[in-house]
Design a protein around this motif. Structure first.
Motif, PDB file in Angstrom:
ATOM      1  N   SER A 200      16.096  49.541  43.586  1.00 10.19           N
ATOM      2  CA  SER A 200      15.861  50.300  44.844  1.00 10.19           C
ATOM      3  C   SER A 200      17.434  50.754  45.575  1.00 10.19           C
ATOM      4  N   LYS A 201      18.429  50.226  44.886  1.00  9.81           N
ATOM      5  CA  LYS A 201      19.855  50.405  45.524  1.00  9.81           C
ATOM      6  C   LYS A 201      20.649  51.284  44.641  1.00  9.81           C
ATOM      7  N   TYR A 202      20.962  52.479  45.232  1.00 11.69           N
ATOM      8  CA  TYR A 202      21.578  53.545  44.225  1.00 11.69           C
ATOM      9  C   TYR A 202      23.154  53.772  44.651  1.00 11.69           C
TER      10      TYR A 202
ATOM     11  N   TRP B 272      15.385  54.446  54.605  1.00 14.95           N
ATOM     12  CA  TRP B 272      16.486  54.726  53.877  1.00 14.95           C
ATOM     13  C   TRP B 272      17.704  54.044  54.538  1.00 14.95           C
TER      14      TRP B 272
ATOM     15  N   SER C 174      13.917  51.181  51.281  1.00 13.52           N
ATOM     16  CA  SER C 174      13.223  50.059  51.659  1.00 13.52           C
ATOM     17  C   SER C 174      11.769  49.540  50.880  1.00 13.52           C
TER      18      SER C 174
ATOM     19  N   GLY D 100      19.535  47.494  55.591  1.00 16.62           N
ATOM     20  CA  GLY D 100      19.947  48.023  54.266  1.00 16.62           C
ATOM     21  C   GLY D 100      21.362  47.669  54.043  1.00 16.62           C
TER      22      GLY D 100
ATOM     23  N   THR E  48      19.904  52.957  49.793  1.00 12.86           N
ATOM     24  CA  THR E  48      18.987  51.845  49.521  1.00 12.86           C
ATOM     25  C   THR E  48      17.460  52.446  50.170  1.00 12.86           C
TER      26      THR E  48
ATOM     27  N   PHE F 235      26.380  53.089  48.729  1.00 13.42           N
ATOM     28  CA  PHE F 235      24.953  52.794  48.446  1.00 13.42           C
ATOM     29  C   PHE F 235      23.869  53.467  49.281  1.00 13.42           C
TER      30      PHE F 235
END
Length: 462
Positions: A251-253, A225, A239, A70, A237, A235
């Motif tokens: 999918s990446k916050y 995660w 999967s 990740g 993320t 971040f």
């Protein structure tokens, strides 16, 4: 011209490479091959689960890493943390003037090290190692701004913030996002049958492009995660294309806030890369304490020369403070004024200046505002652009729908090309104690006609 042709050729070569075409250009150099992409992986002396990766491919213009856990990043060197036992595929991509290429290596971590999982962000997210069931988060529906959107050039959701409970019919508020430290950082998305999706990206989970939509959707069960740090930012993320509640195709916050009772994130928009979406979550069953603002009758004043006590926010307009007064007259000989420009475009129809106070207005003590304005005659007032000024008082607790709480006073500007002073009387709502937001709007609203105006001496009368 030579530089332009070089850049154009480089861009064409990169596009062809992405399409699977290998093109060499003598001037740019040969494209690298996978065999030429090499890197080392060295465990640190103090912790074998922390590995330093170094590029050994020779001179390149850029390196991009994907550590398989990740964590991603760029640079000649990157340090990866692997708390959990397992085999990870690490990928390095290098870019040169002739193109790019990638290679991979597998890294095997022999033992899980629980102490690496005992860190504040992991504990806030999951409830800690002793919480084997994990921690369940939900959208904090009762707080304004739990869903919002803004430009990537800003750090706040300037374009829109959902009011409390505004999306109650969209299948968003019953979604549960469960994070655990066990089972290799397992993430479980429970949507109770349907998911609220951004319209432009809805096709990614079985919908069609259009407006925002609630879709029947079954989340995958093989989600995990990870938290990574890049460029001083953290971040979260998910999967395998997983996501949290509102689907945007990404999918990446970015983690803006993560504490025991609050998680505030922003995420990209796959269909519209210039946008960020914002999500505010809270633990399931948590109720945020209401912090009531005090009631005050403070001085409020701004001469627009940099000495005022109002923190204005420009929303959908161009605003310049401390602007040279282009029309000094007896009614306003001040050297500096405020420049206010209405903009074209659908997103700017309701442009204004606004400020949110850290207290509520005591209108029983003071309830009249005054402002000086200059409306030039070169603006086109023949249609929807109005020679008028509005002052609105709103309750900020309702977020993007604060306008629904407002009391508005509108004044017409009867004389163009002159400074005039207008008074806005709110004595009719003197008993109200909910207003903490002031909106100043010139030229009307609900239209896209541009206009330029000037401001001077805005104040709450004593």
């Amino acid at each position: 011209m030579k530089a332009y042709l070089y850049q154009s050729t480089l861009l064409l070569l990169m596009v062809l490479s992405w399409m699977g075409c290998k093109v060499d250009d003598p001037e740019l150099g040969a494209a690298p091959t996978s065999a030429q992409v090499k890197f080392s992986a060295t465990p640190t002396a103090t912790n074998s689960n922390i590995i330093v990766f170094k590029n050994q491919s020779g001179p390149v213009t850029k390196t991009v890493w994907d550590l398989g856990n990740g964590q991603t990043g760029s640079g000649e060197e990157i340090t990866g943390s692997f708390a959990l036992a397992g085999t990870y595929t690490v990928k390095l991509t290098v870019f040169t003037s002739g193109g790019f290429a990638s290679s991979t290596q597998t890294v095997t971590i022999a033992q899980t090290k629980p102490e690496m999982l005992n860190r504040p962000d992991y504990n806030f997210l999951t409830g800690g190692g002793s919480n084997t069931a994990g921690k369940t988060w939900v959208i904090e529906k009762g707080v304004g701004g739990h869903l919002g959107v803004g430009p990537t050039t800003s750090s706040v959701p300037e374009y829109y913030q959902a009011a409390a409970n505004e999306k109650a019919s969209e299948g968003l508020y019953d979604d549960e996002m469960v994070f655990t430290l066990s089972n290799n950082l397992k993430y479980t998305y429970i949507n109770h049958g349907n998911t609220f999706a951004n319209g432009a990206n809805a096709a990614g989970i079985g919908g069609t492009a259009g407006g925002d939509v609630t879709l029947n959707y079954t989340p995958p069960t093989n989600l995990s995660w990870s938290i990574s740090e890049e460029g001083g930012k953290k971040f979260l993320t998910i999967s395998n294309g997983g996501f949290l509640g509102y689907y945007t195709g990404v999918s990446k916050y970015e983690i803006l806030t993560l504490s025991e009772n609050e998680m505030y994130l922003r995420v990209g928009d796959k269909a519209s890369p210039a946008l960020y979406w914002y999500l505010r979550l809270a633990p399931k069953g948590y109720t945020r304490p209401v912090v009531e603002k005090p009631l005050k009758a403070n001085d409020i004043a701004d001469k627009f020369d940099g000495t005022g006590n109002i923190a204005w926010k420009a929303d959908g307009i161009t605003f310049k403070n401390n602007f040279d007064n282009p029309f000094p007259q007896a009614a306003n000989t001040a050297a500096k004024v405020g420049f206010y420009q209405r903009l074209t475009g659908d997103a700017n129809q309701y442009g204004n200046l606004q400020t949110t106070l850290d207290y509520r207005l005591n209108l029983s003590a003071r309830n009249k505002f005054k402002v000086k304005v200059f409306f030039p005659s070169f603006n086109d007032y023949s249609g929807t652009l109005k020679p008028q000024v509005s002052v609105k008082l709103q309750n900020s607790l309702t977020g993007g729908n604060a306008w629904q709480t407002q009391t508005e006073v509108v004044k017409q500007v009867a004389t163009l090309n002159q400074w005039v002073e207008l008074e806005f009387d709110f004595s009719g709502v003197a008993s109200s104690t909910v207003y903490d937001q002031i909106v100043l709007q010139l030229g009307g609203e609900g239209h896209q006609v541009p206009g330029i105006f000037y401001l001077g001496n805005f104040e709450l009368q004593k």
